[in-house]
Scaffold this motif. Sequence first.
Motif, short mmCIF file in Angstrom:
data_model
loop_
_atom_site.label_atom_id
_atom_site.label_comp_id
_atom_site.label_asym_id
_atom_site.label_seq_id
_atom_site.Cartn_x
_atom_site.Cartn_y
_atom_site.Cartn_z
N SER A 417 -103.15 -56.31 78.90
CA SER A 417 -102.33 -56.14 77.70
C SER A 417 -102.47 -54.70 77.26
N PHE A 418 -101.37 -53.96 77.24
CA PHE A 418 -101.43 -52.55 76.87
C PHE A 418 -101.48 -52.41 75.35
N GLY A 419 -102.60 -51.90 74.86
CA GLY A 419 -102.73 -51.61 73.44
C GLY A 419 -102.25 -50.18 73.21
N THR A 420 -100.95 -50.02 73.02
CA THR A 420 -100.35 -48.68 73.07
C THR A 420 -100.63 -47.86 71.82
N ASN A 421 -101.09 -48.47 70.74
CA ASN A 421 -101.50 -47.63 69.59
C ASN A 421 -102.67 -46.75 70.00
N ASP A 422 -103.74 -47.37 70.52
CA ASP A 422 -104.90 -46.60 70.95
C ASP A 422 -104.63 -45.82 72.23
N LEU A 423 -103.82 -46.38 73.13
CA LEU A 423 -103.53 -45.67 74.38
C LEU A 423 -102.79 -44.37 74.08
N THR A 424 -101.92 -44.37 73.08
CA THR A 424 -101.23 -43.15 72.68
C THR A 424 -102.22 -42.14 72.09
N GLN A 425 -103.14 -42.62 71.26
CA GLN A 425 -104.13 -41.72 70.67
C GLN A 425 -105.02 -41.09 71.73
N THR A 426 -105.49 -41.91 72.67
CA THR A 426 -106.44 -41.39 73.66
C THR A 426 -105.75 -40.57 74.75
N THR A 427 -104.47 -40.82 74.97
CA THR A 427 -103.73 -40.05 75.98
C THR A 427 -103.31 -38.69 75.44
N LEU A 428 -102.77 -38.67 74.22
CA LEU A 428 -102.27 -37.42 73.64
C LEU A 428 -103.32 -36.68 72.82
N GLY A 429 -104.45 -37.36 72.54
CA GLY A 429 -105.45 -36.70 71.70
C GLY A 429 -104.99 -36.54 70.27
N LEU A 430 -104.15 -37.48 69.80
CA LEU A 430 -103.61 -37.43 68.45
C LEU A 430 -104.10 -38.64 67.66
N SER A 431 -104.47 -38.42 66.42
CA SER A 431 -104.86 -39.51 65.53
C SER A 431 -103.62 -40.05 64.83
N ARG A 432 -103.41 -41.34 64.90
CA ARG A 432 -102.24 -41.93 64.27
C ARG A 432 -102.30 -41.81 62.75
N ASP A 433 -103.51 -41.66 62.19
CA ASP A 433 -103.66 -41.56 60.75
C ASP A 433 -103.50 -40.13 60.25
N ASP A 434 -103.66 -39.13 61.12
CA ASP A 434 -103.61 -37.74 60.69
C ASP A 434 -102.40 -36.99 61.22
N PHE A 435 -101.72 -37.55 62.21
CA PHE A 435 -100.63 -36.84 62.88
C PHE A 435 -99.51 -36.45 61.92
N ASN A 436 -99.25 -37.30 60.93
CA ASN A 436 -98.11 -37.05 60.05
C ASN A 436 -98.27 -35.81 59.18
N SER A 437 -99.49 -35.31 59.05
CA SER A 437 -99.68 -34.10 58.25
C SER A 437 -99.05 -32.87 58.90
N PHE A 438 -98.94 -32.88 60.24
CA PHE A 438 -98.32 -31.73 60.91
C PHE A 438 -97.12 -32.12 61.78
N MET A 439 -96.73 -33.41 61.76
CA MET A 439 -95.58 -33.84 62.55
C MET A 439 -94.29 -33.08 62.19
N PRO A 440 -94.03 -32.79 60.90
CA PRO A 440 -92.79 -32.06 60.59
C PRO A 440 -92.69 -30.71 61.31
N ASP A 441 -93.82 -30.02 61.49
CA ASP A 441 -93.81 -28.74 62.20
C ASP A 441 -93.42 -28.95 63.66
N TYR A 442 -93.96 -30.00 64.27
CA TYR A 442 -93.63 -30.29 65.67
C TYR A 442 -92.17 -30.72 65.81
N THR A 443 -91.67 -31.46 64.82
CA THR A 443 -90.27 -31.89 64.86
C THR A 443 -89.34 -30.69 64.71
N GLN A 444 -89.69 -29.77 63.83
CA GLN A 444 -88.86 -28.59 63.58
C GLN A 444 -88.65 -27.77 64.85
#
Length: 529
Positions: A417-444
Amino acid sequence: MNEILHPIINPASATKLKALPGGIAGAPGAAIGRVFFSTEGLLNAFKEAQQKGEDTRLVQCLAASFAEDVKAIEVATGVLSCEGGYSAHASVVARQYGKVSLVKTDMRIRGNKATIGSTVISEGEYITLNVPYYGKPVVYIGKAELIEPNPEESGMLDFIKLVMRHVGSFHVRTNADTPRDAALARSFGAAGIGLCRTEHMFFDEKRINVFREMILSDTREERKKALAKLLPIQKTDFYKLLKIMSPHEVTIRLLDAPLHEFLPHNDDEMKKFVAYLAARDKAEALSEKEVRIRCDGLAEFNPMLGHRGCRIAVSFPEIYEMQVRAIFEAVYTLQKEGVEVHPEIMIPIIMNENELKLLVYGKRIEGAAIRGLVDVEEEIRQAMKARPIKYRVGTMIELPVAALRAGEIARYAQFFSFGTNDLTQTTLGLSRDDFNSFMPDYTQFDVLDGNPFQMLDQGVKELVELATRRGRITRPDLMVGLCGEHGAIPENIRFCMEAGLNYVSCSPYSVPIANLTIAQMNLERGVVA
């Protein structure tokens, strides 16, 4: 379909209310309630309102939620937080329970007040959350009017029956750990449970202090005494879920959360726990200072990658042994009642085949031993004089190394069973709880193609495909599913079908949308269900 499944605001009723637009949608819908800034405060207010026959609609307002806050989210109408985003804990739990969730990153909380811009919201004040699936979320100060959903009158249940005619072997399960959620998801077309988070079960006020007692025990014998009190409760939990979902599969994830998450995190909880210990054994009761020292000793710098999941079972095997015992006592009780059940036991955060082999089959060395879950099952079956039942043992793939070693892990796992919440965090090295603080810069600057905690990242997709392929080389009949929050997004569901997975699992209120996506794909392909 989201608009039909969740409450919406009567627009005319909000025209005179002060509006605070903006934020990140965590879970869609609309909610009204009095604001409370702590789990303890909200639960006390809820009980008091029930006793007095007053308005029980409450909104939990906090910076971020943790496992101990689940019981408050369950009774609240909505959650307003300021940290994280779509995949934050508050949003995930809100979606599971069909509650509204909004993340206002510009909100600041100080004591029993929250500030959004120049607006101050005090505890006990009414607010209205409006979080549409499409469009900008809004917090209104005051009470608007809600239009409540009615699946029967809206034709939703009839539409679900029509959709289910076109859903074939690839199916939708649900994430559920309460009988209410399981029954609701089944009425919405769920074909089983893909993720039962057993850690949520221990936060009930009647069991949390027993579990804390177990955590702070000095010896294995003391831990077993505490676990013996929890055994009949866990058996009842699993009995109900298996019975509701019969004859479909029920995937039960054994304890995953770090132990320190269960310990008291505020003065009120600490005082209640110390009082519980004193009432249990006055002669040897720990002082509050001693309890705090022990709790501090269990804290971790990075608990997501620390002592959690299967790692706890290696250190304290009696915890998983109790849970497995409870599962099979429930299974063989239902067998005697003539109820067809298909349990699946999922062991989380596995990184190699040795961990899984140890916990499934056990091992004895000089001076120590771990009982395998197959041995526990056999013991229960013989004691209850029951017939052998087919069950699966598997793991959650949530680490890149587990995906890479999927071929070896599949020697001991009958499902992934792929737990893609954690798999995304561990693959990209991004915290799902902190990513939104700088996501707008990456989107821009188009650094990332969308939010990777909503839309599966290409690297994560490659790991899913690789693990599925390698796992099935070892075990051709390997059952493979995806149980992260990504499983509710139509584009991700299409990928899962194309990658050869067997199912996705999502929150109960997302089940109809997931089934609709599958039906549409089957019709596009000319597949006859």
